[in-house]
Design a protein around this motif. Structure first.
Motif, PDB file in Angstrom:
ATOM      1  N   HIS A  69       0.864  -1.183   0.000  1.00 31.81           N
ATOM      2  CA  HIS A  69       0.000   0.000   0.000  1.00 31.81           C
ATOM      3  C   HIS A  69       0.899   1.231   0.000  1.00 31.81           C
ATOM      4  CE1 HIS A  69      -3.644  -2.313   0.920  1.00 31.81           C
ATOM      5  NE2 HIS A  69      -2.895  -3.014   1.760  1.00 31.81           N
ATOM      6  N   VAL A  70       1.236   1.730  -1.184  1.00 32.86           N
ATOM      7  CA  VAL A  70       2.148   2.860  -1.303  1.00 32.86           C
ATOM      8  C   VAL A  70       1.406   4.151  -1.671  1.00 32.86           C
ATOM      9  CG1 VAL A  70       4.275   3.687  -2.407  1.00 32.86           C
ATOM     10  CG2 VAL A  70       3.954   1.243  -2.034  1.00 32.86           C
ATOM     11  N   ALA A  71       0.245   4.040  -2.287  1.00 32.71           N
ATOM     12  CA  ALA A  71      -0.498   5.222  -2.730  1.00 32.71           C
ATOM     13  C   ALA A  71      -0.747   6.164  -1.558  1.00 32.71           C
ATOM     14  CB  ALA A  71      -1.829   4.813  -3.355  1.00 32.71           C
ATOM     15  N   GLY A  72      -0.618   7.436  -1.821  1.00 37.02           N
ATOM     16  CA  GLY A  72      -0.874   8.426  -0.784  1.00 37.02           C
ATOM     17  C   GLY A  72      -0.756   9.826  -1.341  1.00 37.02           C
ATOM     18  N   ILE A  73      -1.280  10.767  -0.587  1.00 39.03           N
ATOM     19  CA  ILE A  73      -1.181  12.177  -0.943  1.00 39.03           C
ATOM     20  C   ILE A  73      -0.779  12.956   0.293  1.00 39.03           C
ATOM     21  CG2 ILE A  73      -2.832  12.100  -2.854  1.00 39.03           C
ATOM     22  CD1 ILE A  73      -4.943  13.225  -0.919  1.00 39.03           C
ATOM     23  N   SER A  74      -0.354  14.185   0.064  1.00 36.76           N
ATOM     24  CA  SER A  74      -0.011  15.069   1.182  1.00 36.76           C
ATOM     25  C   SER A  74      -0.496  16.456   0.831  1.00 36.76           C
ATOM     26  CB  SER A  74       1.501  15.059   1.433  1.00 36.76           C
ATOM     27  OG  SER A  74       2.187  15.523   0.289  1.00 36.76           O
ATOM     28  N   GLU A  80      -3.008  24.818   8.758  1.00 35.46           N
ATOM     29  CA  GLU A  80      -4.252  25.570   8.970  1.00 35.46           C
ATOM     30  C   GLU A  80      -4.758  26.253   7.700  1.00 35.46           C
ATOM     31  OE1 GLU A  80      -0.838  28.321   9.852  1.00 35.46           O
ATOM     32  OE2 GLU A  80      -1.320  26.257  10.350  1.00 35.46           O
ATOM     33  N   THR A  81      -3.930  26.325   6.658  1.00 39.94           N
ATOM     34  CA  THR A  81      -4.382  26.959   5.419  1.00 39.94           C
ATOM     35  C   THR A  81      -5.005  25.972   4.445  1.00 39.94           C
ATOM     36  OG1 THR A  81      -2.251  26.704   4.300  1.00 39.94           O
ATOM     37  CG2 THR A  81      -2.580  28.725   5.611  1.00 39.94           C
ATOM     38  N   LEU A  82      -4.826  24.700   4.693  1.00 45.21           N
ATOM     39  CA  LEU A  82      -5.404  23.694   3.801  1.00 45.21           C
ATOM     40  C   LEU A  82      -6.876  23.486   4.142  1.00 45.21           C
ATOM     41  CD1 LEU A  82      -2.521  21.076   3.812  1.00 45.21           C
ATOM     42  CD2 LEU A  82      -3.085  22.711   2.008  1.00 45.21           C
ATOM     43  N   PRO A  83      -7.713  23.352   3.141  1.00 48.79           N
ATOM     44  CA  PRO A  83      -9.141  23.149   3.397  1.00 48.79           C
ATOM     45  C   PRO A  83      -9.402  21.817   4.099  1.00 48.79           C
ATOM     46  CG  PRO A  83      -8.716  23.405   1.027  1.00 48.79           C
ATOM     47  CD  PRO A  83      -7.405  23.430   1.721  1.00 48.79           C
ATOM     48  N   ALA A  84     -10.442  21.787   4.891  1.00 46.67           N
ATOM     49  CA  ALA A  84     -10.807  20.565   5.605  1.00 46.67           C
ATOM     50  C   ALA A  84     -11.038  19.409   4.642  1.00 46.67           C
ATOM     51  CB  ALA A  84     -12.045  20.806   6.459  1.00 46.67           C
ATOM     52  N   ALA A  85     -11.567  19.702   3.473  1.00 48.09           N
ATOM     53  CA  ALA A  85     -11.812  18.640   2.488  1.00 48.09           C
ATOM     54  C   ALA A  85     -10.502  17.986   2.052  1.00 48.09           C
ATOM     55  CB  ALA A  85     -12.555  19.201   1.279  1.00 48.09           C
ATOM     56  N   HIS A  86      -9.430  18.757   1.976  1.00 40.73           N
ATOM     57  CA  HIS A  86      -8.136  18.176   1.599  1.00 40.73           C
ATOM     58  C   HIS A  86      -7.617  17.263   2.715  1.00 40.73           C
ATOM     59  CE1 HIS A  86      -4.505  17.783  -0.736  1.00 40.73           C
ATOM     60  NE2 HIS A  86      -3.811  17.956   0.372  1.00 40.73           N
ATOM     61  N   HIS A  87      -7.768  17.694   3.953  1.00 42.40           N
ATOM     62  CA  HIS A  87      -7.371  16.839   5.081  1.00 42.40           C
ATOM     63  C   HIS A  87      -8.172  15.534   5.059  1.00 42.40           C
ATOM     64  CE1 HIS A  87      -4.731  19.764   6.886  1.00 42.40           C
ATOM     65  NE2 HIS A  87      -5.691  20.655   6.938  1.00 42.40           N
ATOM     66  N   LYS A  89      -9.378  14.030   2.409  1.00 43.33           N
ATOM     67  CA  LYS A  89      -8.851  13.185   1.332  1.00 43.33           C
ATOM     68  C   LYS A  89      -7.557  12.495   1.761  1.00 43.33           C
ATOM     69  CE  LYS A  89     -10.748  15.508  -2.696  1.00 43.33           C
ATOM     70  NZ  LYS A  89     -10.442  16.237  -3.935  1.00 43.33           N
ATOM     71  N   ILE A  90      -6.712  13.223   2.473  1.00 45.37           N
ATOM     72  CA  ILE A  90      -5.462  12.639   2.972  1.00 45.37           C
ATOM     73  C   ILE A  90      -5.768  11.458   3.887  1.00 45.37           C
ATOM     74  CG2 ILE A  90      -3.478  13.036   4.500  1.00 45.37           C
ATOM     75  CD1 ILE A  90      -3.371  15.909   3.358  1.00 45.37           C
ATOM     76  N   ILE A  91      -6.682  11.659   4.819  1.00 41.27           N
ATOM     77  CA  ILE A  91      -7.045  10.597   5.759  1.00 41.27           C
ATOM     78  C   ILE A  91      -7.642   9.402   5.027  1.00 41.27           C
ATOM     79  CG2 ILE A  91      -8.635   9.994   7.639  1.00 41.27           C
ATOM     80  CD1 ILE A  91      -8.134  12.907   8.673  1.00 41.27           C
ATOM     81  N   GLU A  92      -8.514   9.667   4.053  1.00 38.90           N
ATOM     82  CA  GLU A  92      -9.144   8.562   3.332  1.00 38.90           C
ATOM     83  C   GLU A  92      -8.122   7.746   2.545  1.00 38.90           C
ATOM     84  OE1 GLU A  92     -12.871   7.533   0.417  1.00 38.90           O
ATOM     85  OE2 GLU A  92     -11.953   9.516   0.205  1.00 38.90           O
ATOM     86  N   LEU A  93      -7.307   8.410   1.709  1.00 38.47           N
ATOM     87  CA  LEU A  93      -6.395   7.664   0.845  1.00 38.47           C
ATOM     88  C   LEU A  93      -5.222   7.061   1.607  1.00 38.47           C
ATOM     89  CD1 LEU A  93      -5.808   6.707  -1.996  1.00 38.47           C
ATOM     90  CD2 LEU A  93      -4.518   8.806  -2.366  1.00 38.47           C
ATOM     91  N   ASN A  94      -4.689   7.777   2.576  1.00 39.96           N
ATOM     92  CA  ASN A  94      -3.487   7.312   3.273  1.00 39.96           C
ATOM     93  C   ASN A  94      -3.775   6.305   4.387  1.00 39.96           C
ATOM     94  OD1 ASN A  94      -2.460   9.287   1.613  1.00 39.96           O
ATOM     95  ND2 ASN A  94      -1.433  10.412   3.212  1.00 39.96           N
TER      96      ASN A  94
END
Length: 121
Positions: A69-74, A80-87, A89-94
């Motif tokens: 399982h290597v797929a991931g995003i950051s 604090e500047t990143l949108p909650a939706a991006h966080h 996505k990080i939690i879901e994919l990683n």
């Protein structure tokens, strides 16, 4: 037996795909980037790992000896500047996707009895 590598089109995933193939393993390279997968030798699967049928598509490679399982995003920038939706996505994919895939593949008996599960994070 097959080695499945998620995130196989770039970086560490690509290097692991090439290394396992070079040692003679049957490798299924999985990534959402279909253009980058064209440069990978061997079997490839263009797939959104968050899709509900992701595990079923990967299970077609059974019996699977190992899954990496290597797929991931950051994110880039201050937390604090990143949108909650991006966080999210990080939690879901990683985190969530590797656990869902593992549970589903085990439940579908697609994994060999002595299969290896490698989580890269």
């Amino acid at each position: 037996m097959t080695t499945v590598v998620t995130g196989a089109a770039h970086g560490l995933g690509r290097a692991l795909t090439e290394a396992y193939a070079a040692r003679g393993d049957t490798v299924l390279a999985v990534d959402h980037d279909s253009d980058a997968l064209k440069a990978v030798n061997g079997a490839t699967l263009t797939l959104d790992l968050t899709a509900p049928d992701a595990a079923a598509q990967i299970a077609e490679a059974a019996p699977i000896q190992r899954i990496l399982h290597v797929a991931g995003i950051s994110g880039t920038g201050a937390f604090e500047t990143l949108p909650a939706a991006h966080h999210a996505k990080i939690i879901e994919l990683n985190f969530e996707v590797p656990l869902r895939l593992t549970a589903a593949l085990l439940g579908q008996h697609a994994m060999a009895k002595d299969a290896q599960h490698v989580f890269v994070g």
